[in-house]
Structures are given as structure tokens and as C-alpha cells.
Write a protein that holds these residues in place. Structure first.
Motif, PDB file in Angstrom:
ATOM      1  N   PRO A 183       4.021 -34.217   0.650  1.00  0.00           N
ATOM      2  CA  PRO A 183       4.131 -32.781   0.947  1.00  0.00           C
ATOM      3  C   PRO A 183       5.423 -32.123   0.464  1.00  0.00           C
ATOM      4  O   PRO A 183       5.479 -30.894   0.377  1.00  0.00           O
ATOM      5  N   ASN A 184       6.423 -32.928   0.123  1.00  0.00           N
ATOM      6  CA  ASN A 184       7.696 -32.363  -0.327  1.00  0.00           C
ATOM      7  C   ASN A 184       7.985 -32.670  -1.799  1.00  0.00           C
ATOM      8  O   ASN A 184       9.141 -32.728  -2.216  1.00  0.00           O
ATOM      9  N   HIS A 185       6.939 -32.863  -2.575  1.00  0.00           N
ATOM     10  CA  HIS A 185       7.093 -33.124  -4.008  1.00  0.00           C
ATOM     11  C   HIS A 185       7.422 -31.800  -4.709  1.00  0.00           C
ATOM     12  O   HIS A 185       6.563 -30.947  -4.898  1.00  0.00           O
ATOM     13  N   VAL A 186       8.672 -31.659  -5.108  1.00  0.00           N
ATOM     14  CA  VAL A 186       9.159 -30.382  -5.648  1.00  0.00           C
ATOM     15  C   VAL A 186       8.417 -29.965  -6.912  1.00  0.00           C
ATOM     16  O   VAL A 186       8.042 -28.794  -7.075  1.00  0.00           O
ATOM     17  N   GLU A 187       8.200 -30.907  -7.839  1.00  0.00           N
ATOM     18  CA  GLU A 187       7.518 -30.563  -9.082  1.00  0.00           C
ATOM     19  C   GLU A 187       6.098 -30.074  -8.810  1.00  0.00           C
ATOM     20  O   GLU A 187       5.622 -29.122  -9.429  1.00  0.00           O
ATOM     21  N   VAL A 188       5.415 -30.726  -7.880  1.00  0.00           N
ATOM     22  CA  VAL A 188       4.046 -30.327  -7.541  1.00  0.00           C
ATOM     23  C   VAL A 188       4.041 -28.954  -6.892  1.00  0.00           C
ATOM     24  O   VAL A 188       3.210 -28.090  -7.207  1.00  0.00           O
ATOM     25  N   LEU A 189       4.968 -28.714  -5.984  1.00  0.00           N
ATOM     26  CA  LEU A 189       5.058 -27.417  -5.314  1.00  0.00           C
ATOM     27  C   LEU A 189       5.325 -26.297  -6.315  1.00  0.00           C
ATOM     28  O   LEU A 189       4.717 -25.217  -6.227  1.00  0.00           O
ATOM     29  N   ALA A 190       6.226 -26.542  -7.264  1.00  0.00           N
ATOM     30  CA  ALA A 190       6.556 -25.507  -8.248  1.00  0.00           C
ATOM     31  C   ALA A 190       5.352 -25.188  -9.129  1.00  0.00           C
ATOM     32  O   ALA A 190       5.033 -24.013  -9.368  1.00  0.00           O
ATOM     33  N   LEU A 191       4.669 -26.226  -9.614  1.00  0.00           N
ATOM     34  CA  LEU A 191       3.500 -25.984 -10.455  1.00  0.00           C
ATOM     35  C   LEU A 191       2.387 -25.314  -9.665  1.00  0.00           C
ATOM     36  O   LEU A 191       1.719 -24.399 -10.168  1.00  0.00           O
ATOM     37  N   LEU A 192       2.205 -25.733  -8.420  1.00  0.00           N
ATOM     38  CA  LEU A 192       1.162 -25.123  -7.592  1.00  0.00           C
ATOM     39  C   LEU A 192       1.462 -23.647  -7.348  1.00  0.00           C
ATOM     40  O   LEU A 192       0.557 -22.802  -7.383  1.00  0.00           O
ATOM     41  N   ALA A 193       2.723 -23.320  -7.104  1.00  0.00           N
ATOM     42  CA  ALA A 193       3.098 -21.914  -6.924  1.00  0.00           C
ATOM     43  C   ALA A 193       2.760 -21.100  -8.161  1.00  0.00           C
ATOM     44  O   ALA A 193       2.254 -19.976  -8.072  1.00  0.00           O
ATOM     45  N   GLN A 194       3.010 -21.681  -9.339  1.00  0.00           N
ATOM     46  CA  GLN A 194       2.697 -20.984 -10.588  1.00  0.00           C
ATOM     47  C   GLN A 194       1.190 -20.814 -10.750  1.00  0.00           C
ATOM     48  O   GLN A 194       0.712 -19.755 -11.174  1.00  0.00           O
ATOM     49  N   VAL A 195       0.436 -21.845 -10.424  1.00  0.00           N
ATOM     50  CA  VAL A 195      -1.022 -21.779 -10.548  1.00  0.00           C
ATOM     51  C   VAL A 195      -1.601 -20.755  -9.585  1.00  0.00           C
ATOM     52  O   VAL A 195      -2.465 -19.942  -9.953  1.00  0.00           O
ATOM     53  N   TYR A 196      -1.139 -20.771  -8.340  1.00  0.00           N
ATOM     54  CA  TYR A 196      -1.575 -19.764  -7.364  1.00  0.00           C
ATOM     55  C   TYR A 196      -1.283 -18.355  -7.886  1.00  0.00           C
ATOM     56  O   TYR A 196      -2.125 -17.448  -7.797  1.00  0.00           O
ATOM     57  N   GLY A 197      -0.072 -18.159  -8.397  1.00  0.00           N
ATOM     58  CA  GLY A 197       0.315 -16.839  -8.887  1.00  0.00           C
ATOM     59  C   GLY A 197      -0.525 -16.386 -10.067  1.00  0.00           C
ATOM     60  O   GLY A 197      -0.897 -15.217 -10.172  1.00  0.00           O
ATOM     61  N   TYR A 198      -0.823 -17.328 -10.966  1.00  0.00           N
ATOM     62  CA  TYR A 198      -1.640 -17.004 -12.131  1.00  0.00           C
ATOM     63  C   TYR A 198      -3.059 -16.627 -11.702  1.00  0.00           C
ATOM     64  O   TYR A 198      -3.660 -15.689 -12.235  1.00  0.00           O
ATOM     65  N   LYS A 199      -3.575 -17.345 -10.722  1.00  0.00           N
ATOM     66  CA  LYS A 199      -4.910 -17.050 -10.216  1.00  0.00           C
ATOM     67  C   LYS A 199      -4.931 -15.666  -9.563  1.00  0.00           C
ATOM     68  O   LYS A 199      -5.888 -14.902  -9.736  1.00  0.00           O
ATOM     69  N   ALA A 200      -3.876 -15.331  -8.828  1.00  0.00           N
ATOM     70  CA  ALA A 200      -3.792 -14.004  -8.214  1.00  0.00           C
ATOM     71  C   ALA A 200      -3.797 -12.912  -9.270  1.00  0.00           C
ATOM     72  O   ALA A 200      -4.394 -11.845  -9.087  1.00  0.00           O
ATOM     73  N   GLY A 201      -3.149 -13.192 -10.400  1.00  0.00           N
ATOM     74  CA  GLY A 201      -3.121 -12.208 -11.479  1.00  0.00           C
ATOM     75  C   GLY A 201      -4.458 -12.033 -12.153  1.00  0.00           C
ATOM     76  O   GLY A 201      -4.829 -10.921 -12.541  1.00  0.00           O
ATOM     77  N   LEU A 202      -5.195 -13.134 -12.295  1.00  0.00           N
ATOM     78  CA  LEU A 202      -6.504 -13.063 -12.951  1.00  0.00           C
ATOM     79  C   LEU A 202      -7.588 -12.525 -12.032  1.00  0.00           C
ATOM     80  O   LEU A 202      -8.589 -11.978 -12.504  1.00  0.00           O
ATOM     81  N   GLN A 203      -7.405 -12.699 -10.733  1.00  0.00           N
ATOM     82  CA  GLN A 203      -8.391 -12.244  -9.755  1.00  0.00           C
ATOM     83  C   GLN A 203      -7.705 -11.364  -8.706  1.00  0.00           C
ATOM     84  O   GLN A 203      -7.421 -11.813  -7.597  1.00  0.00           O
TER      85      GLN A 203
END
Length: 233
Positions: A93-113
Motif C-alpha cells: 500500500p505504500n509503494h511510491v512508484e505505484v501510487l504516482a503512476l496510479l495518480a497519473q492514470v486516474y487523472g488521465y481517465k478523469a480528463g478523457l471522461q
């Protein structure tokens, strides 16, 4: 395909420091395919990669598909990246690289939808806040924070100035990021900061950043297109 990837890996290996790991070669293989807008290769990589590399490949597939105006494929790829990253976080749950990429993916999805932005915007903010709390000087954490701040409306906490500050930190931190298993984003940080400069009317500063992005990644079509569009006077 396997022979092609092996050849790419050999070429990439000659350009990295000895501290670079095998995982880095996979990240750069994805990036090279993205630079060429080679969706076919990225799709093939998603059948071979696992965990973080798989999620990164799906994220980049979404980027390429969106550039090619295939929104449905982009959204489907983002959804697959989300499933992979969220599954990884259950174990770490505290994997920084995973959290950063997930934040980017969430944000990109918000932009597309945009209709789903009310769900994925806050998710993106929470993920990057958690990552920053764990590793405030991490280059990709600050990169993603900067991208989020630039693309979020001011009404919902967006700020070009805060975005620039995060990208400044990201660029500074990238000098200490050589040999990371997940090294990516250095050229993007300069490209995004250049966009902020350009939006503020500082075209000369923007061009400096875009030129730096090309120096870091000579195959960066995005930075090259921005330089071409905003030619020096």
C-alpha cells in the motif's frame, strides 16, 4: 516480436549506466514504442509484461490511442492499468512508484471522461498526496503532482504556479534518479514546464525547456512538435 525486443534491449543497454536494472530496459522499450506511436508493439508488450511494467504499458497505450483519436481504446487501456495498480497496492500500500503512476492514470481517465471526473479526480489527488507524504522529493511524484495541478480547474484546486513549483522540484530530483528500476518522465517534466511558461507568455523560456526535453529524449515527438509550432522569432 521477441527478436525485435531483444535487439531493442541490446541497443538500450549500451546507453545506460551499469547500475540500470533489467526492469529499466522494459520501461524504455515501452517508451521507444510510444515515441514512434507504435501501438502494435505496445499491445504485444502488454501480453508479455506483468505488474508495474504491464500497467505502464497500458497507460502509454492509452496515451498513443488518444493521440490517434481512439478514445475507446484509450479508456479501456486505462481501466486495465487501474486494475493492475490497485491490485499491486493491496500487497504494497505504500509503494511510491505505484501510487504516482496510479495518480497519473486516474487523472488521465478523469480528463478523457469528464462525467467521471468527480470520482477519478479526487482519487488522483489522494494517491499523489499519499505518495508525496511518503517521498516528497521523488521525481515522478513531483512530476505527476505538477501535471495534476496544471490540468485541474482552479475551482477544484488547480494552479499553474503550484504546478510549476512541483515540476521545478521534479526536474531537480531527476538528477538523482539514474539507475532507478522505473526511471521515466524527465523529458516530460521539461515539456510540461515549457507549456506552463508558454501559457504565461514566456515563449523563450518555454523553448528552453522543450529543447532540454529533446536533449534528454531525442525521439520526443511531443517536444519537437511544440518547438516547431512555437518557432523562435
Amino acid at each position: 516480436m521477441k527478436n525485435t525486443l531483444r535487439a531493442i534491449s541490446i541497443v538500450l543497454m549500451t546507453s545506460f549506466t551499469v547500475s540500470a536494472s533489467a526492469a529499466q530496459l522494459e520501461i524504455d522499450t515501452i517508451e521507444q514504442a510510444v515515441n514512434q506511436l507504435d501501438r502494435t508493439t505496445i499491445l504485444e508488450l502488454t501480453s508479455e509484461y506483468k505488474a508495474y511494467d504491464l500497467a505502464f504499458a497500458h497507460y502509454k497505450l492509452a496515451v498513443v490511442a488518444n493521440v490517434q483519436q481512439d478514445k475507446d481504446t484509450a479508456i479501456a487501456a486505462l481501466d486495465k492499468a487501474i486494475v493492475t495498480l490497485e491490485t499491486m497496492l493491496k500487497d504494497e500500500p505504500n509503494h511510491v512508484e505505484v501510487l504516482a503512476l496510479l495518480a497519473q492514470v486516474y487523472g488521465y481517465k478523469a480528463g478523457l471522461q469528464p462525467m467521471k471526473a468527480i470520482v477519478y479526480g479526487p482519487k488522483s489527488n489522494r494517491a499523489i498526496a499519499q505518495a508525496e507524504a511518503l517521498a516528497p522529493e521523488h521525481p515522478r511524484v513531483q512530476l505527476v503532482k505538477g501535471i495534476i495541478k496544471v490540468n485541474t480547474p482552479a475551482l477544484f484546486g488547480g494552479s499553474s504556479e503550484q504546478g510549476k513549483q512541483a515540476l521545478d522540484k521534479s526536474i531537480q530530483a531527476f538528477s538523482q534518479d539514474l539507475g532507478s528500476d522505473y526511471h521515466w518522465g524527465y523529458a516530460d517534466a521539461h515539456t510540461w514546464r515549457g507549456i506552463i511558461h508558454n501559457n504565461a507568455g514566456n515563449t523563450d523560456l518555454a523553448r528552453v525547456d522543450w529543447q532540454k526535453a529533446v536533449e534528454i529524449n531525442p525521439d520526443s515527438g511531443w517536444a519537437k512538435s511544440l518547438l516547431s509550432k512555437h518557432k523562435a522569432k
